[in-house]
Enzyme design. Structure first.
Site, PDB file in Angstrom:
ATOM      1  N   ASN A   1     -30.662 -49.256  -8.189  1.00  0.00           N
ATOM      2  CA  ASN A   1     -29.318 -48.726  -7.863  1.00  0.00           C
ATOM      3  C   ASN A   1     -29.250 -48.482  -6.321  1.00  0.00           C
ATOM      4  OD1 ASN A   1     -27.057 -47.179  -8.123  1.00  0.00           O
ATOM      5  ND2 ASN A   1     -27.859 -45.481  -9.215  1.00  0.00           N
TER       6      ASN A   1
ATOM      7  N   LYS B   1     -26.743 -47.407  -4.854  1.00  0.00           N
ATOM      8  CA  LYS B   1     -26.015 -46.318  -4.504  1.00  0.00           C
ATOM      9  C   LYS B   1     -25.026 -46.458  -3.544  1.00  0.00           C
ATOM     10  CE  LYS B   1     -29.097 -43.272  -6.772  1.00  0.00           C
ATOM     11  NZ  LYS B   1     -29.498 -41.697  -6.828  1.00  0.00           N
TER      12      LYS B   1
ATOM     13  N   HIS C   1     -23.960 -42.531 -14.761  1.00  0.00           N
ATOM     14  CA  HIS C   1     -24.817 -42.130 -13.958  1.00  0.00           C
ATOM     15  C   HIS C   1     -24.499 -40.362 -13.449  1.00  0.00           C
ATOM     16  CE1 HIS C   1     -27.212 -41.158 -10.348  1.00  0.00           C
ATOM     17  NE2 HIS C   1     -27.975 -42.161 -10.781  1.00  0.00           N
TER      18      HIS C   1
ATOM     19  N   GLU D   1     -24.525 -38.889 -11.039  1.00  0.00           N
ATOM     20  CA  GLU D   1     -23.640 -38.700  -9.768  1.00  0.00           C
ATOM     21  C   GLU D   1     -22.239 -38.928  -9.963  1.00  0.00           C
ATOM     22  OE1 GLU D   1     -26.043 -41.060  -7.119  1.00  0.00           O
ATOM     23  OE2 GLU D   1     -27.721 -39.738  -7.348  1.00  0.00           O
TER      24      GLU D   1
ATOM     25  N   GLU E   1     -32.368 -40.220 -17.192  1.00  0.00           N
ATOM     26  CA  GLU E   1     -32.568 -39.764 -15.932  1.00  0.00           C
ATOM     27  C   GLU E   1     -32.329 -38.225 -15.726  1.00  0.00           C
ATOM     28  OE1 GLU E   1     -32.081 -43.120 -12.797  1.00  0.00           O
ATOM     29  OE2 GLU E   1     -29.798 -42.340 -13.234  1.00  0.00           O
TER      30      GLU E   1
ATOM     31  N   GLY F   1     -33.966 -38.365  -6.857  1.00  0.00           N
ATOM     32  CA  GLY F   1     -33.798 -38.471  -5.253  1.00  0.00           C
ATOM     33  C   GLY F   1     -34.640 -37.199  -4.632  1.00  0.00           C
TER      34      GLY F   1
ATOM     35  N   SER G   1     -36.879 -40.642  -9.352  1.00  0.00           N
ATOM     36  CA  SER G   1     -38.007 -40.721  -8.317  1.00  0.00           C
ATOM     37  C   SER G   1     -39.140 -41.897  -8.907  1.00  0.00           C
ATOM     38  CB  SER G   1     -38.528 -39.326  -8.056  1.00  0.00           C
ATOM     39  OG  SER G   1     -37.805 -38.525  -7.538  1.00  0.00           O
TER      40      SER G   1
END
Ligand code: PGA
Length: 243
Positions: A10, A12, A95, A97, A165, A171, A203
């Site tokens: 991904n 991003k 996701h 985010e 996740e 991250g 990660s």
């Protein structure tokens, strides 16, 4: 029957045409592992270019999000049908985010997953708890209800992919213990049944991939930062067990 692992990157909101070309150059036949399915999800504006750059190189292309409607007056959004038209085969939905930045709820994520299926794409449906939820002992309850509320009805085994996740692992360089990953994946497996791939994300790096990918009910990885360079991405893919 063992499921073929899926190693998904991904990108991003990173990447450029030059970066996509460099990545494609790294996808030499000698560098590609034969076992897992490979996927890169670049920003929507790069999907068409990346699909042509990767053609015949053994790596599929996906979107990072799609709109819940098939088409319409939704400025700035991308339909699942357009992603498919550009050469995508998968799309990430829900996701964390997107949930945080755009207020996406489980109901939104479910509608997006259904739009993806209608367009012939495989949705990669993301779930994951926050650190506060984990510390409160609620991780399993939270991810199970996220999955139950966002999974499309009647999605046949293999038509969807799930990604666990933990928000606090994305991250940050922190990962759950393998025992914690195994516990969550077993709970998700109980919801979706045997034929659905369940990825771990957060990660994942070349240095920890083998350990994570060997956990029971982990059928691949969703990789952010370490998917931006072909060498790291392929090193993670090489650590996937053969089905
Ligand atoms: P990370 O991101 O690998 O950079 O932690 C994972 C993700 O958000 O999919």
């Amino acid at each position: 029957m063992a499921l073929t692992p899926l190693i998904a990157g991904n990108w991003k909101m990173f990447g450029s045409r030059a970066m996509a070309s460099r990545f494609a150059e790294g996808l030499t036949p000698a560098a590609l592992p034969t076992g897992p399915d490979l996927l890169i999800c670049p920003p929507a504006a790069l999907v068409g270019l990346v699909a042509s750059l990767f053609a015949g190189r053994g790596v599929s292309v996906g979107g990072q999000d799609c709109h819940a409607k098939a088409e319409g007056a939704h400025t700035g959004d991308t339909s699942a049908a357009l992603l498919a038209d550009l050469g995508a085969r998968y799309v990430i939905v829900g996701h964390s985010e997107r949930r945080a930045d755009h207020g996406e709820t489980n109901a939104t994520v479910r509608a997006k997953a259904m739009a993806a299926l209608a367009a012939g794409l495989t949705p990669i449906l993301c779930v994951g708890e926050t650190l506060a939820e984990r510390d409160a002992g609620q991780a399993i309850t939270i991810v199970r209800s996220q999955l139950q509320e966002s999974l499309p009805d009647g999605a046949t085994a293999g038509a969807v992919v799930i990604a666990y996740e933990p928000v606090w692992a994305i991250g940050t360089g922190r990962t759950p213990t393998v025992a914690d990953i195994a516990e969550v994946h077993a709970a998700l497996r109980a919801v979706v049944g045997d034929g659905v791939r369940i990825l771990y994300g957060g990660s994942v790096k070349p240095g920890n991939a083998a350990e994570i990918l060997a956990v029971a009910n982990v059928n691949g990885a969703l990789i952010g930062g370490a998917s931006l360079a072909a060498s790291d991405f392929l090193a993670i893919a090489a650590a996937a067990p053969t089905a």
